[in-house]
Design an enzyme around this catalytic site. Structure first.
Site, short mmCIF file in Angstrom:
data_model
loop_
_atom_site.label_atom_id
_atom_site.label_comp_id
_atom_site.label_asym_id
_atom_site.label_seq_id
_atom_site.Cartn_x
_atom_site.Cartn_y
_atom_site.Cartn_z
N ARG A 6 4.49 139.43 -19.97
CA ARG A 6 3.93 138.20 -19.26
C ARG A 6 4.74 137.23 -20.14
NH1 ARG A 6 -1.73 139.03 -21.11
NH2 ARG A 6 -2.10 136.60 -20.95
N ARG B 78 -8.82 141.93 -22.09
CA ARG B 78 -8.37 141.77 -20.69
C ARG B 78 -7.78 143.29 -20.13
NH1 ARG B 78 -6.96 135.88 -20.82
NH2 ARG B 78 -5.50 136.30 -19.74
N ARG C 265 2.81 126.50 -14.83
CA ARG C 265 3.10 127.93 -15.27
C ARG C 265 5.06 127.73 -15.41
NH1 ARG C 265 -1.24 130.63 -18.24
NH2 ARG C 265 -0.59 132.51 -18.10
N LYS D 256 -4.32 128.46 -26.97
CA LYS D 256 -4.58 127.41 -26.21
C LYS D 256 -5.87 127.65 -25.84
CE LYS D 256 -1.88 128.65 -22.89
NZ LYS D 256 -1.07 130.07 -22.92
#
Ligand code: AMP
Length: 185
Positions: free
Chosen positions: A140, A129, A88, A13
């Protein structure tokens, strides 16, 4: 043009949003980037945000929505925007719809970037990250399936969802998106 990009973490994305932002000269608005900026500033809010982000949990709707709405009210968003990472969950989607109605700026199209699970894990493993540690990635993805995936149906029912095959090089995926948008216009 006002676009939303949907897809699992690692679907590409961010990369696609950056490329489309250049092509259409409209800002790439990433709530992940906005939240990370707060974290870097080391404010009290930033410290609270980092507790959620680093565990792979969603930051509260109240905080995220306030940050997002402030960003959308900046003048560069008048020309349109590409949303990456927001909404989200369903309540954020309702919030966004109401906020954009107030601004008379409805979303034109929602692109769902679809990639196989294996690709996602490989791509995330290449980033650097803190929230891309294997355990956190798994978490996640779980959060995504549970609270974010229902947005695909939500926007499909609204008649503005387009599905994009996200398996391929960034250039190939951008080309598919551009073809899809041209068909729509
Ligand atoms: P991203 O850069 O989109 O992968 O987001 C990184 C992290 O920021 C996510 O795992 C969440 O902790 C947080 N985040 C980003 N966008 C949102 C959102 N819309 N609502 C809640 N948390 C978010």
């Amino acid at each position: 043009m006002r676009l939303i990009l949907l897809g699992v973490p690692g679907a590409g994305k961010g990369e696609q949003a950056t490329r489309l932002s250049g092509k259409f000269s409209i800002p790439h608005v990433s709530t992940g980037d906005l939240l990370r900026r707060e974290m870097e500033e080391g404010t009290e809010v930033g410290r609270r945000i980092s507790e959620f982000v680093n565990r792979g949990e969603l930051v509260s709707d109240t905080v995220t929505q306030a940050i997002l709405e402030n960003r959308l009210r900046e003048t560069d968003c008048l020309a349109g925007f590409i949303l990456d990472g927001f909404p989200r969950n369903l309540s954020q989607a309702d919030f966004l719809q109401a906020a954009l109605e107030r601004m008379s700026a409805p979303v034109d199209v929602v692109l769902n970037i679809e990639v196989p699970d294996g690709t996602v894990i490989d791509r995330l493993a290449m980033r650097n990250r803190l929230d891309d540690a294997p355990e956190t990635i798994r978490h996640r993805l779980k959060v995504y399936r549970k609270v974010t995936a229902p947005l695909v149906d939500y926007y499909d029912r609204a008649g503005i969802l387009k599905r994009i095959d996200g398996d391929g090089s960034p250039e190939e995926v951008t080309q598919r998106i551009l073809t899809c948008l041209a068909r729509k216009a």
